[in-house]
Scaffold this active site. Sequence first.
Site, mmCIF file in Angstrom:
data_model
loop_
_atom_site.group_PDB
_atom_site.id
_atom_site.type_symbol
_atom_site.label_atom_id
_atom_site.label_comp_id
_atom_site.label_asym_id
_atom_site.label_seq_id
_atom_site.Cartn_x
_atom_site.Cartn_y
_atom_site.Cartn_z
ATOM 1 N NE ARG A 237 24.111 -10.092 57.277
ATOM 2 C CZ ARG A 237 25.218 -10.685 57.706
ATOM 3 N NH1 ARG A 237 25.333 -12.000 57.661
ATOM 4 N NH2 ARG A 237 26.238 -9.972 58.123
ATOM 5 C CD GLU B 116 33.855 -9.691 63.413
ATOM 6 O OE1 GLU B 116 34.119 -10.048 64.557
ATOM 7 O OE2 GLU B 116 33.436 -8.557 63.137
ATOM 8 C CG LEU C 264 31.914 -27.487 56.113
ATOM 9 C CD1 LEU C 264 32.546 -26.122 56.294
ATOM 10 C CD2 LEU C 264 32.470 -28.132 54.858
ATOM 11 N N GLY D 98 27.194 -24.159 52.365
ATOM 12 C CA GLY D 98 26.414 -23.043 52.911
ATOM 13 C C GLY D 98 25.364 -22.564 51.926
ATOM 14 C CE1 TYR E 184 32.144 -16.374 61.490
ATOM 15 C CE2 TYR E 184 33.258 -14.252 61.638
ATOM 16 C CZ TYR E 184 32.596 -15.202 60.892
ATOM 17 O OH TYR E 184 32.394 -15.006 59.549
ATOM 18 C CB THR F 144 35.224 -12.682 58.094
ATOM 19 O OG1 THR F 144 34.665 -11.630 58.884
ATOM 20 C CG2 THR F 144 36.005 -13.596 59.039
ATOM 21 C CB ALA G 86 29.440 -24.289 55.193
ATOM 22 C CB ALA G 87 30.850 -20.193 58.569
ATOM 23 C CE LYS H 173 34.163 -17.840 58.595
ATOM 24 N NZ LYS H 173 33.859 -18.318 57.234
#
Length: 341
Positions: free
Chosen positions: A185, A128, A60, A9, A150, A126, A82-83, A154
């Site tokens: 960002r 999240e 990935l 990433g 997501y 995260t 990376a995501a 994760k």
Amino acid sequence: MAKTALITGIRGQDGAYLAQLLLDKGYNVVGADRRSGGANYWRLKELGIYKDIKLEYMDLLELTNIIRSIEKIKPDEIYNLAAQSFVPTSFEQPMLTSEINAIGVLRLLEGIRQVNPSTKFYQASTSELFGRAHEIPQKETTPFHPRSPYGAAKLFGHWITVNYRESYRMFACSGILFNHESPLRGMEFITRKLAYAVASIHFGLQDKVVVGNLEAKRDWGFAKEYVEGMWKMLQLKEPDDFVLATGQTHSVREFIEAAFRVVGVHLVWEGSAMNTVGRCKKTGKTRVVVSPDFYRPAEVDLLLGSPLKAKEKLGWKPRVGFEQLVDMMVEADLKRLKKEI
Ligand code: NAP
Ligand code: F7E
């Protein structure tokens, strides 16, 4: 001898700041870069570090290239940043998101296990994971309840990292990071979308900004400080998991108000929920419109993290506050746009 770090990433926000930090610490930095036609290195260039990083094609989605890359680079530390990182896209592409954010983590861990299990590993987990939060503030022991593909993907990435640590004694840490923002960002995230829109409105390049749910609350910190926490985790004697957060929460509405204040615009709100508009108090012009297009099938209403464990065990604490962050982001976009027009 200088250590070597491999960052996945590398073209993202955190990849750029982490690369800068590690270069400053004397590391050889290798960036895992996925092949893409319009590859853009603007963040690395803006930080002035593009030429100091070696790039290695590595996706990935493909285990064999991960194994070859680890064999070739022989990293001391791998940071998996990376995501597919945009929550709304995860509702549109849940399987691709899971291939990258869940199975991608497993591929990396397997690669490390096969090539050199003593390689240290950082996983970008995260807030999240907390989703429909079971307690306030959220900490390392708070139960998880993800609210998007997501978050669910994760969650696997998080637990498989813990599992490889416990099963194979690998030095693997998971950082449960709350939202962190910066002038680097991505444009799709609300903070940068607003910073850019406010700067554009200021220069007369657009009239208004269209957004979604104003009431969602986030614990927003400064990305450059958060990458220090990632590095600190891999310098511990024993691997562990940590929340990185500011301990403060603000609504999207508050972010919008603060961003417009930077250019001297005070907003007054009319209507409610999806019928809300924000007008400039002085001119009466509509500057913010709410649209259902930016609502999500399931929302994460309130995130507020406790950085206590990170403070005690890593000596990490955030320094940049909410108003300073908003100010920094809007000022950066004002500066960029001023150069262009
Ligand atoms: P970002 O700016 O979206 O960067 C993510 C990077 O991952 C991009 O450079 C992207 O490459 C790369 N990538 C995507 N799919 C890939 C694949 N299949 N193989 C290799 N690389 C791939 O994200 P960020 O904000 O820096 O966040 C870094 C990490 O922290 C992410 O894992 C994110 O989910 C997580 N996280 C972020 C926050 C936050 O608030 N920023 C909070 C908690 C956790 P391209 O440039 O080619 O698209
Ligand atoms: O949304 C609301 C939206 O997309 C924040 C990623 O880095 O942080 C990030 O995920 C909030 C949500 O970030 C708009 O509904 C309103 O409640 O900036 P965001 P996120 O979903 O919190 C976590 C920690 C990650 O791990 C992720 O990778 O803002 N919102 N109106 C909007 N959001 C967007 N994007 N656009 C709007 O117009």
